[in-house]
Design an enzyme around this catalytic site. Sequence first.
Site, PDB file in Angstrom:
ATOM      1  CG  ASP A  32      -2.110   0.872   1.176  1.00  0.00           C
ATOM      2  OD1 ASP A  32      -3.290   0.584   1.016  1.00  0.00           O
ATOM      3  OD2 ASP A  32      -1.776   2.407   0.929  1.00  0.00           O
ATOM      4  CB  ILE A  33       0.920   4.389  -1.855  1.00  0.00           C
ATOM      5  CG1 ILE A  33       1.850   5.349  -2.523  1.00  0.00           C
ATOM      6  CG2 ILE A  33      -0.499   4.986  -1.794  1.00  0.00           C
ATOM      7  CD1 ILE A  33       1.308   5.902  -3.843  1.00  0.00           C
ATOM      8  CG  ASN A  87     -11.967  -0.837   4.006  1.00  0.00           C
ATOM      9  OD1 ASN A  87     -12.255  -1.233   5.091  1.00  0.00           O
ATOM     10  ND2 ASN A  87     -10.832  -0.112   3.930  1.00  0.00           N
ATOM     11  N   GLY A  93     -15.539   3.078   3.841  1.00  0.00           N
ATOM     12  CA  GLY A  93     -14.087   3.572   3.478  1.00  0.00           C
ATOM     13  C   GLY A  93     -13.531   2.973   2.203  1.00  0.00           C
ATOM     14  CD  GLN A  94     -14.971  -0.942  -2.434  1.00  0.00           C
ATOM     15  OE1 GLN A  94     -15.921  -1.246  -2.039  1.00  0.00           O
ATOM     16  NE2 GLN A  94     -14.326  -1.262  -3.320  1.00  0.00           N
ATOM     17  CG  HIS A 100      -8.708  -3.340  -2.337  1.00  0.00           C
ATOM     18  ND1 HIS A 100      -9.601  -2.771  -3.161  1.00  0.00           N
ATOM     19  CD2 HIS A 100      -8.468  -2.595  -1.279  1.00  0.00           C
ATOM     20  CE1 HIS A 100      -9.958  -1.576  -2.419  1.00  0.00           C
ATOM     21  NE2 HIS A 100      -9.443  -1.555  -1.242  1.00  0.00           N
ATOM     22  CG  LEU A 101      -8.750  -9.695   0.830  1.00  0.00           C
ATOM     23  CD1 LEU A 101      -7.877 -11.186   0.847  1.00  0.00           C
ATOM     24  CD2 LEU A 101      -9.378  -9.502   1.902  1.00  0.00           C
ATOM     25  CG  HIS A 102      -6.608  -2.987   3.213  1.00  0.00           C
ATOM     26  ND1 HIS A 102      -5.981  -1.671   2.918  1.00  0.00           N
ATOM     27  CD2 HIS A 102      -8.002  -2.633   2.653  1.00  0.00           C
ATOM     28  CE1 HIS A 102      -6.871  -0.893   2.271  1.00  0.00           C
ATOM     29  NE2 HIS A 102      -7.953  -1.536   2.006  1.00  0.00           N
TER      30      HIS A 102
HETATM   31  P1  5GP Z   1      -9.594   1.108   0.155  1.00  0.00           P
HETATM   32  O1  5GP Z   1      -9.805   2.566   0.812  1.00  0.00           O
HETATM   33  O2  5GP Z   1     -10.260   1.332  -1.077  1.00  0.00           O
HETATM   34  O3  5GP Z   1     -10.100   0.101   0.816  1.00  0.00           O
HETATM   35  O4  5GP Z   1      -8.271   0.866   0.037  1.00  0.00           O
HETATM   36  C1  5GP Z   1      -7.511   1.535  -1.193  1.00  0.00           C
HETATM   37  C2  5GP Z   1      -6.069   1.463  -0.753  1.00  0.00           C
HETATM   38  O5  5GP Z   1      -5.172   1.786  -2.073  1.00  0.00           O
HETATM   39  C3  5GP Z   1      -5.707   2.675   0.233  1.00  0.00           C
HETATM   40  O6  5GP Z   1      -5.335   2.095   1.185  1.00  0.00           O
HETATM   41  C4  5GP Z   1      -4.511   3.469  -0.413  1.00  0.00           C
HETATM   42  O7  5GP Z   1      -3.602   3.884   0.439  1.00  0.00           O
HETATM   43  C5  5GP Z   1      -4.090   2.546  -1.480  1.00  0.00           C
HETATM   44  N1  5GP Z   1      -3.645   3.563  -2.524  1.00  0.00           N
HETATM   45  C6  5GP Z   1      -4.262   4.184  -3.300  1.00  0.00           C
HETATM   46  N2  5GP Z   1      -3.678   4.704  -4.503  1.00  0.00           N
HETATM   47  C7  5GP Z   1      -2.523   3.844  -4.401  1.00  0.00           C
HETATM   48  C8  5GP Z   1      -1.430   3.708  -5.453  1.00  0.00           C
HETATM   49  O8  5GP Z   1      -1.432   4.535  -6.300  1.00  0.00           O
HETATM   50  N3  5GP Z   1      -0.468   2.853  -5.042  1.00  0.00           N
HETATM   51  C9  5GP Z   1      -0.710   1.802  -4.128  1.00  0.00           C
HETATM   52  N4  5GP Z   1       0.427   1.079  -3.989  1.00  0.00           N
HETATM   53  N5  5GP Z   1      -1.571   1.934  -3.303  1.00  0.00           N
HETATM   54  C10 5GP Z   1      -2.608   2.914  -3.327  1.00  0.00           C
END
Ligand code: 5GP
Length: 114
Positions: A32-33, A87, A93-94, A100-102
């Site tokens: 994750d970034i 999420n 918070g998606q 995706h899975l964190h």
């Molecule tokens: P969500 O909020 O949809 O559950 O998770 C999306 C995740 O993607 C967030 O934790 C966010 O930090 C990550 N993310 C957003 N943009 C990028 C990116 O460009 N590269 C990577 N590696 N992760 C990203």
Amino acid sequence: MIAPMCLFCRILEGEVPAQVVAQTEASLAFRDIDGKAPTHVLVIPRRHVQNLAELAEYAAELADVVGLAARVAQDEGLDLGYRLVANTGSQAGQTVHHAHLHLLGGREMTWPPG
Ligand code: 5GP
Ligand code: ZN
């Protein structure tokens, strides 16, 4: 105008760089970034679906995502435990609407999550 491809599809295509840690024919795992734990890896199916529930229509691919997450957890040495989070929807918070899975680990986790 052609709709821009989703962010994670662009990562899959190699158009957006990512720190890939593992992959299979059906799934990709990358850091994750904006990591929220010592290990914070996103595990995604190569198939574009909106969320994990939609991925359940493709049972083998759902199993592959979970299996790859478990493999990365092992590779990262998360013997004491880890958390998988999916999420689903804006109130949860998606922000990226590609399933995706964190995978979070390497520190004590609080319960319940905020
Ligand atoms: P969500 O909020 O949809 O559950 O998770 C999306 C995740 O993607 C967030 O934790 C966010 O930090 C990550 N993310 C957003 N943009 C990028 C990116 O460009 N590269 C990577 N590696 N992760 C990203
Ligand atoms: Zn996508």
